[in-house]
Design an enzyme around this catalytic site. Sequence first.
Site, mmCIF file in Angstrom:
data_model
loop_
_atom_site.group_PDB
_atom_site.id
_atom_site.type_symbol
_atom_site.label_atom_id
_atom_site.label_comp_id
_atom_site.label_asym_id
_atom_site.label_seq_id
_atom_site.Cartn_x
_atom_site.Cartn_y
_atom_site.Cartn_z
ATOM 1 N N GLU A 33 0.872 -1.164 0.000
ATOM 2 C CA GLU A 33 0.000 0.000 0.000
ATOM 3 C C GLU A 33 0.915 1.222 0.000
ATOM 4 O OE1 GLU A 33 -2.790 0.357 3.250
ATOM 5 O OE2 GLU A 33 -3.579 2.227 2.429
ATOM 6 N N ARG A 37 5.468 -12.944 9.877
ATOM 7 C CA ARG A 37 6.038 -11.607 9.683
ATOM 8 C C ARG A 37 7.448 -11.562 10.232
ATOM 9 N NH1 ARG A 37 1.928 -7.728 9.165
ATOM 10 N NH2 ARG A 37 3.331 -6.011 9.562
ATOM 11 N N LYS A 55 4.023 0.684 10.136
ATOM 12 C CA LYS A 55 4.182 1.872 9.289
ATOM 13 C C LYS A 55 3.632 3.103 9.984
ATOM 14 C CE LYS A 55 2.849 0.009 5.099
ATOM 15 N NZ LYS A 55 2.363 0.068 3.730
HETATM 16 P P1 ATP Z 1 -0.482 -1.731 6.820
HETATM 17 O O1 ATP Z 1 -0.755 -1.818 8.283
HETATM 18 O O2 ATP Z 1 -0.450 -0.333 6.311
HETATM 19 O O3 ATP Z 1 -1.255 -2.692 5.984
HETATM 20 P P2 ATP Z 1 1.772 -3.340 6.073
HETATM 21 O O4 ATP Z 1 3.135 -3.250 6.657
HETATM 22 O O5 ATP Z 1 1.030 -4.606 6.124
HETATM 23 O O6 ATP Z 1 1.022 -2.166 6.765
HETATM 24 P P3 ATP Z 1 1.485 -3.360 3.185
HETATM 25 O O7 ATP Z 1 1.885 -2.316 2.237
HETATM 26 O O8 ATP Z 1 0.080 -3.809 3.185
HETATM 27 O O9 ATP Z 1 1.875 -2.806 4.607
HETATM 28 O O10 ATP Z 1 2.448 -4.595 3.038
HETATM 29 C C1 ATP Z 1 2.750 -5.185 1.795
HETATM 30 C C2 ATP Z 1 3.105 -6.626 2.011
HETATM 31 O O11 ATP Z 1 4.195 -6.748 2.915
HETATM 32 C C3 ATP Z 1 1.951 -7.419 2.607
HETATM 33 O O12 ATP Z 1 1.797 -8.613 1.848
HETATM 34 C C4 ATP Z 1 2.385 -7.711 3.999
HETATM 35 O O13 ATP Z 1 1.906 -8.958 4.429
HETATM 36 C C5 ATP Z 1 3.908 -7.702 3.901
HETATM 37 N N1 ATP Z 1 4.527 -7.310 5.180
HETATM 38 C C6 ATP Z 1 4.288 -6.195 5.877
HETATM 39 N N2 ATP Z 1 4.982 -6.183 7.031
HETATM 40 C C7 ATP Z 1 5.703 -7.337 7.057
HETATM 41 C C8 ATP Z 1 6.629 -7.918 7.979
HETATM 42 N N3 ATP Z 1 6.964 -7.312 9.115
HETATM 43 N N4 ATP Z 1 7.179 -9.107 7.659
HETATM 44 C C9 ATP Z 1 6.858 -9.722 6.510
HETATM 45 N N5 ATP Z 1 5.999 -9.234 5.608
HETATM 46 C C10 ATP Z 1 5.414 -8.055 5.867
#
Ligand code: ATP
Length: 567
Positions: free
Chosen positions: A43, A270, A280
């Site tokens: 996002e 994660r 974020k």
């Molecule tokens: P938000 O809370 O804004 O959704 P987010 O960190 O999940 O935050 P995204 O842009 O939706 O942000 O994340 C893109 C991809 O990265 C998603 O598929 C998510 O699962 C993955 N991702 C985000 N944080 C992690 C993490 N700490 N470890 C592994 N994958 C992650």
Amino acid sequence: MQENIISEETVNEGGLNFVEQEIKNDLEAGKNGGRLNTRFPPEPNGYLHIGHAKAFIMDFGAAEKFGGTCNLRFDDTNPQKEDTEYVEAIKEDIHWLGYDWEDRLYYASDYFPKLYDLAVRMIKEGKAYVDEQTSEEIAAQKGSPTVPGTHSPYRNRPVEENLDLFERMNKGEFDEGSMVLRAKIDMASDNMHFRDPIMYRIIKTPHWRTGNTWNVYPMYDFAHGQSDYFEGVTHSICTLEFVPHRPLYEWFVKELADESYCPRQIEFNRLNLTYTVMSKRKLLQLVKEGLVAGWDDPRMPTLRGLRRRGYTPSSIKDFVNRIGYTKYEALNHIELLEHSVREDLNKTATRVSVVQNPVKLILENYPEGKTEMMQMENNPENPAEGTHDMPFTRELWIEREDFMENPPKKFFRLSPDKEVRLKGAYIIKCTGVKKDENGDIVEIYATYDPDTKSGMPGSDRKVKGTLHWVSVPTATQAEIRDYDRLFAVENPSAEEGDFRELLNPESLKIRENAMIEPWLAERIQAGDHYQFQRLGYYVVDKDTTPEKPVFNKTVGLKDSWAKIMKK
Ligand code: ATP
Ligand code: MG
């Protein structure tokens, strides 16, 4: 979240991790015509961090491994938080790690018309309705996993009315928050996500791509699976918090898919890292409130922060490979990440001499005005990198910490009447010091032994300590930014209260008058990596100028990961 920290590396010894194994099984079973297409769906509401890197290393990496393709799709369904600034930064950061989406760059906003049509179709089929309750009322009717929810009074609105209201929602006739479109599924479902999930909400902020075309925007659950489907994604790999969403993902996709092709969601754990946060929202707060110097502050877990700190793409990939992909949540040690970059830079970083906290050393029996060029090895790990010359003179800078007037027993550095070797030069013996009116040492005196020049025959007399040094007349003053952990506690996200109060107040120490050798001063270029003898690994910062070189400390030389492993 597991309370204890995982302290073993989960290295996949040449084998496949469990996600790759699932992919392999699907390919061998001929699913989706033997096609593999993954996607990374950020996002654009913030910069990528190392957790995202774990995700896209999987997405792009699996595609590479099995000859498939990986799409980059911006999940731009919330105009209130998103911006094109983030889009460009995300692309750059993915490229930095060496991955490319080629011509497969997509935006969820490209699918708004198709998603809208699907919503209209579902309304016509009696599968969706417009709810005029407040979000609090809707939440109160949700029930709990053990108590069924209750029906909204709007649940059985006639189709025509739903169609009319949804159309007018999108025309902008109603206020934000005044109504939503919900799927009519099952308010008693065991899976809370099936209790009439929201499909669309009203947002009036213009979208950075579609402007004012839309006043309704799809929720994640209604957009994600369908977007995967529209793109022909076969494996939609995401993190464990989406496990309970999977049945709904499949339920919505079935509105479109037939037997021949259906994307499959697979979840892994994660990345959580000690002494930092991955949210974020929290990272944005640190930036907005000026608690760090920006998204690329070298203390941040963002890819830009890590890059500016001196992390290399290969060290990040190595780390992600070591921690592996599993089905349970864990907290990983930052020391393992540091271990990975140390290993990488040990092989590649040129060795140079820098004194970070200088005090003057005067060799009383060395002729004034004389200069000898000493040969310094560029990298003992790789002799092919050769040597460079470093001037040796009567006046030298050494580290203040390398001298003690009244040393404890095991102090093998310089003290009165004791000998040390100056690296790549001579053995010297301390003869005295000069102090200022406060009693602080301003000069150290010594004599050198001309028969001990490094590399000369008969020069191999041994002494316990070796010090690094820089010649005074040719030294250039530089700034060193000595970084430490961003947070003072191991797992800030697990603590109560305001996370900002847990920041490490000692996370940045600036040393303004470090002294660097002339060979280094001549070739300074932002982004270049060096090992400062005896001090650690450093990278040239983007703030560097020819007058004032600036370095960031990446990591020290001592491997604290080895110590953790021994525990
Ligand atoms: P938000 O809370 O804004 O959704 P987010 O960190 O999940 O935050 P995204 O842009 O939706 O942000 O994340 C893109 C991809 O990265 C998603 O598929 C998510 O699962 C993955 N991702 C985000 N944080 C992690 C993490 N700490 N470890 C592994 N994958 C992650
Ligand atoms: Mg997310």
